[in-house]
Design a protein around this motif. Structure first.
Motif, PDB file in Angstrom:
ATOM      1  N   VAL A  45      -3.007  12.344   0.151  1.00 53.14           N
ATOM      2  CA  VAL A  45      -2.943  11.348   1.221  1.00 53.14           C
ATOM      3  C   VAL A  45      -4.350  10.932   1.624  1.00 53.14           C
ATOM      4  CG1 VAL A  45      -2.209  10.906   3.591  1.00 53.14           C
ATOM      5  CG2 VAL A  45      -0.727  12.209   2.054  1.00 53.14           C
ATOM      6  N   LYS A  46      -5.252  11.884   1.734  1.00 52.34           N
ATOM      7  CA  LYS A  46      -6.634  11.576   2.126  1.00 52.34           C
ATOM      8  C   LYS A  46      -7.304  10.677   1.080  1.00 52.34           C
ATOM      9  CE  LYS A  46     -11.018  13.738   3.453  1.00 52.34           C
ATOM     10  NZ  LYS A  46     -11.809  12.887   2.543  1.00 52.34           N
ATOM     11  N   VAL A  52      -8.024   2.935   0.325  1.00 55.96           N
ATOM     12  CA  VAL A  52      -7.620   1.744   1.077  1.00 55.96           C
ATOM     13  C   VAL A  52      -8.728   1.335   2.039  1.00 55.96           C
ATOM     14  CG1 VAL A  52      -5.985   0.840   2.775  1.00 55.96           C
ATOM     15  CG2 VAL A  52      -5.160   2.229   0.872  1.00 55.96           C
ATOM     16  N   ARG A  53      -9.300   2.302   2.725  1.00 59.24           N
ATOM     17  CA  ARG A  53     -10.377   1.994   3.677  1.00 59.24           C
ATOM     18  C   ARG A  53     -11.593   1.410   2.947  1.00 59.24           C
ATOM     19  NH1 ARG A  53     -10.756   6.647   5.833  1.00 59.24           N
ATOM     20  NH2 ARG A  53      -9.481   6.255   7.671  1.00 59.24           N
ATOM     21  N   TRP A  54     -11.922   1.945   1.763  1.00 55.88           N
ATOM     22  CA  TRP A  54     -13.085   1.464   1.003  1.00 55.88           C
ATOM     23  C   TRP A  54     -12.906   0.004   0.602  1.00 55.88           C
ATOM     24  CZ3 TRP A  54     -14.092  -0.432  -3.915  1.00 55.88           C
ATOM     25  CH2 TRP A  54     -15.437  -0.415  -4.325  1.00 55.88           C
ATOM     26  N   VAL A 127       2.045  11.105  -3.383  1.00 55.46           N
ATOM     27  CA  VAL A 127       2.192  10.164  -2.278  1.00 55.46           C
ATOM     28  C   VAL A 127       3.540   9.455  -2.349  1.00 55.46           C
ATOM     29  CG1 VAL A 127       1.336   7.965  -1.387  1.00 55.46           C
ATOM     30  CG2 VAL A 127      -0.265   9.812  -1.875  1.00 55.46           C
ATOM     31  N   GLU A 128       3.976   9.112  -3.544  1.00 56.26           N
ATOM     32  CA  GLU A 128       5.275   8.443  -3.690  1.00 56.26           C
ATOM     33  C   GLU A 128       6.415   9.340  -3.215  1.00 56.26           C
ATOM     34  OE1 GLU A 128       7.825   5.999  -7.100  1.00 56.26           O
ATOM     35  OE2 GLU A 128       5.932   6.994  -7.606  1.00 56.26           O
ATOM     36  N   SER A 129       6.331  10.632  -3.522  1.00 56.40           N
ATOM     37  CA  SER A 129       7.356  11.578  -3.047  1.00 56.40           C
ATOM     38  C   SER A 129       7.333  11.693  -1.526  1.00 56.40           C
ATOM     39  CB  SER A 129       7.123  12.956  -3.674  1.00 56.40           C
ATOM     40  OG  SER A 129       7.238  12.903  -5.083  1.00 56.40           O
ATOM     41  N   LEU A 130       6.136  11.699  -0.953  1.00 54.97           N
ATOM     42  CA  LEU A 130       6.002  11.793   0.495  1.00 54.97           C
ATOM     43  C   LEU A 130       6.564  10.552   1.182  1.00 54.97           C
ATOM     44  CD1 LEU A 130       4.934  13.318   2.962  1.00 54.97           C
ATOM     45  CD2 LEU A 130       2.717  12.221   2.603  1.00 54.97           C
TER      46      LEU A 130
END
Length: 331
Positions: A45-46, A52-54, A127-130
């Motif tokens: 996640v991090k 995304v932030r970059w 991430v997709e599972s989360l």
């Protein structure tokens, strides 16, 4: 709250009614539950958040990102880590651009250099599972936070659904999901795991829903509190509901003609099959109980409270509202 209750009593309200003047926000409790679970979210996640932030931190990067030409319904979102629903939206939209992130990494060396560790294929899978897991909680938050429709009659069903989902997570074979589920279950039990901590108004609203009434509640109590507590809890709810109903009936009695017509409507309604909403984890439960009830129709005598018609319910509510406005001096 104590001052408010004393004022209501001084205005003529009964001691029975003032017991139900306060209830915790269900959406806030759900938010606390999911927040505790996200503490176990891994580095995947991090990494996605940093990527995304970059991209969004530079108009030039964002323009180059868009040039790869992948169509998606939503633009990239920055999340607020303390608001789990914004994290869900951020991850859900980022997944739609996975191909673009991978292409950016291949064509721009500064992407990996600045991030240090760009999201890998395994990160995207995690991430997709989360996201699939969080979607159920996000949809639940949207349902119980609705402002254009009545929500109180659905709270108990949503709490039941939440308990089923957390139980499935606790029993999961995946380590991260199991750890999240255990942490979230502990938070759930803190606020909703003990029947003594539950506000009876949640049960009353569900009982007054003509699609549910008392039919499914005993079985839901077994799931929530186990077989040791379910009968005592159900009996307590029935007694409290009857006391509240009797209090309203004594204060706002209907005429004999209205009572007779409402009784006929109740009998007519009792002879018909009760429709029920197909919920999430509880859809199978309701279908099975409905089938059993239809097979044994007419074998048990129901009270007017159990088969309260929508018309009679509306009458009671309107009369109570009129009396309350009179107490407030509103004409």
């Amino acid at each position: 709250m104590g001052f408010f209750k004393s004022k209501l009593l001084s205005w003529g309200s009964s001691s029975v009614k003032v017991q139900y003047m306060h209830m915790r926000c269900i959406a806030h409790i759900l938010n606390l539950v999911v927040q505790d679970g996200l503490k176990f979210a891994d580095e995947s996640v991090k990494r996605v958040r940093d990527a995304v932030r970059w991209v969004r931190n530079s108009p030039a990067r964002l323009t180059k990102f868009r040039e790869f030409g992948v169509e998606a319904k939503s633009a990239l979102h920055l999340d607020v880590p303390t608001r789990w629903n914004s994290t869900y939206i951020m991850l859900n939209t980022a997944i739609q651009y996975q191909v673009v992130f991978d292409a950016y990494e291949r064509n721009d060396p500064s992407y990996s250099a600045d991030l240090g560790s760009a999201p890998t294929f395994l990160d995207w899978c995690s991430v997709e599972s989360l996201v699939k897991l969080l979607k159920a909680f996000y949809d639940m938050t949207v349902r119980i936070s609705g402002s254009l429709y009545v929500t109180s009659n659905t709270f108990f069903s949503e709490i039941y659904d939440l308990s089923c989902m957390l139980e499935a997570m606790v029993n999961s074979e995946q380590g991260t999901e199991k750890a999240m589920g255990t942490q979230m279950r502990n938070k759930f039990d803190k606020y909703l795991g003990d029947p003594e901590k539950m506000y009876s108004i949640i049960f009353f609203a569900n009982i007054l829903d003509p699609r549910d009434k008392l039919e499914y509640m005993p079985h839901q109590f077994v799931q929530l509190y186990g077989e040791e507590k379910d009968k005592a809890c159900f009996t307590k709810v029935q007694s409290a509901m009857a006391a509240l109903y009797d209090d309203y009936a004594a204060t706002y009695s209907l005429s004999s003609t209205q009572t007779a017509s409402s009784t006929q409507a109740v009998q007519s309604e009792a002879n018909q099959a009760t429709t029920c909403t197909v919920g999430r984890p509880q859809s199978s439960l309701k279908s099975q109980l409905k089938k059993k009830r239809l097979e044994s129709s007419g074998s048990s005598k129901q009270t007017e409270l159990q088969f309260l018609s929508p018309q009679l319910l509306l009458r009671v509510v309107l009369v109570h509202l009129e009396g309350y406005l009179i107490h407030l001096g509103v004409h």
